[in-house]
Design a protein around this motif. Sequence first.
Motif, short mmCIF file in Angstrom:
data_model
loop_
_atom_site.label_atom_id
_atom_site.label_comp_id
_atom_site.label_asym_id
_atom_site.label_seq_id
_atom_site.Cartn_x
_atom_site.Cartn_y
_atom_site.Cartn_z
N UNK A 131 17.98 87.15 69.62
CA UNK A 131 19.41 87.03 69.91
C UNK A 131 19.65 86.20 71.17
N UNK A 132 18.61 85.97 71.98
CA UNK A 132 18.77 85.16 73.19
C UNK A 132 17.40 84.72 73.70
N UNK A 133 17.42 83.62 74.42
CA UNK A 133 16.22 83.12 75.10
C UNK A 133 16.57 83.01 76.57
N UNK A 134 15.58 83.33 77.41
CA UNK A 134 15.86 83.29 78.84
C UNK A 134 14.60 83.06 79.65
N UNK A 135 14.68 83.44 80.90
CA UNK A 135 13.59 83.24 81.84
C UNK A 135 13.46 84.49 82.68
N UNK A 136 12.24 85.01 82.77
CA UNK A 136 11.97 86.22 83.54
C UNK A 136 11.47 85.79 84.92
N UNK A 137 12.27 86.02 85.97
CA UNK A 137 11.94 85.47 87.29
C UNK A 137 10.71 86.09 87.96
N UNK A 138 10.44 87.35 87.74
CA UNK A 138 9.29 87.97 88.40
C UNK A 138 7.99 87.31 87.97
N UNK A 139 7.83 87.09 86.68
CA UNK A 139 6.61 86.49 86.14
C UNK A 139 6.72 84.98 85.99
N UNK A 140 7.93 84.44 86.18
CA UNK A 140 8.15 83.01 86.03
C UNK A 140 7.76 82.53 84.63
N UNK A 141 8.21 83.29 83.63
CA UNK A 141 7.87 82.99 82.24
C UNK A 141 9.12 83.04 81.37
N UNK A 142 9.14 82.22 80.33
CA UNK A 142 10.22 82.28 79.34
C UNK A 142 10.11 83.60 78.59
N UNK A 143 11.29 84.16 78.29
CA UNK A 143 11.30 85.38 77.50
C UNK A 143 12.32 85.28 76.37
N UNK A 144 12.22 86.23 75.48
CA UNK A 144 13.08 86.27 74.30
C UNK A 144 13.65 87.68 74.19
N UNK A 145 14.95 87.75 73.96
CA UNK A 145 15.58 89.04 73.71
C UNK A 145 15.69 89.22 72.20
N UNK A 146 15.21 90.36 71.73
CA UNK A 146 15.23 90.71 70.32
C UNK A 146 16.17 91.89 70.10
N UNK A 147 16.68 91.96 68.87
CA UNK A 147 17.50 93.10 68.48
C UNK A 147 17.15 93.52 67.07
N UNK A 148 17.16 94.83 66.87
CA UNK A 148 16.95 95.43 65.55
C UNK A 148 18.17 96.28 65.25
N UNK A 149 18.66 96.19 64.02
CA UNK A 149 19.75 97.03 63.56
C UNK A 149 19.33 97.67 62.26
N UNK A 150 19.54 98.99 62.18
CA UNK A 150 19.20 99.72 60.95
C UNK A 150 20.05 99.19 59.81
N UNK A 151 19.43 99.07 58.68
CA UNK A 151 20.12 98.61 57.46
C UNK A 151 20.26 99.79 56.51
N UNK A 152 21.39 99.89 55.84
CA UNK A 152 21.54 100.91 54.81
C UNK A 152 20.62 100.55 53.65
N UNK A 153 19.88 101.54 53.16
CA UNK A 153 18.98 101.29 52.03
C UNK A 153 19.35 102.10 50.83
#
Length: 153
Positions: A131-153
Motif C-alpha cells: 500500500x506504500x513505499x518509503x524509507x526507514x531512517x534508522x537502518x537507512x533502507x527502503x521499506x514497504x508497507x503491506x496491508x491484509x484485509x480478511x475476505x468473506x469466503x
Amino acid sequence: MRKAERAINIVEFDPARTDELIRMWRQSFEFGVGVLDPNPIELQREAFVSTVVPNNAVRMALLDDKLVGFIAATKESITHLYVRTENHHCGIGSRLLAWAKAQSDGKLWLYAFARNTVARAFYEKHGFEIIARGFEPTWQLDDIKYEWTARDT
C-alpha cells in the motif's frame, strides 16, 4: 520425523526465554535484511522488554520445546515476525501469521524492508498487498508497507 510433521506450538511469551528470543531475532533479522546489527544486543533486549512487550501481544513458536519463531502484534498491525533461519519453510511463520490474523479486527498492516525478498514473498503469498513505499531512517533502507484485509469466503 521431518520438521514439518512435528507439532508447532504457539504459546504466550515467557519472559524466562527473553535472551534466547533476542538472539534468534537478531540472527533472523541479519539473515533476512543482509546487514549486521551494530548495536549492542543489550540495547535490543532493553527495547524488546520496554517497548515491544508492553505494546503488543507476543507469541512464541515452539518446536519440541525449542524456540523457533515469534510474533509481536496488535489487533491492527504486526510489529515483528521472525523465524529461526534453519526452520524456514516448515509452516512456522504461517502459523504465527494465522494467529495474528485470527486476533485482528479483520485488517492488519506491517512494514518489511524492500531488500528482504524472503519476507516480502511470504507476506504476499499470505494475502498482504503493498500500500506504500518509503524509507526507514534508522537502518537507512527502503521499506514497504503491506496491508491484509480478511475476505468473506
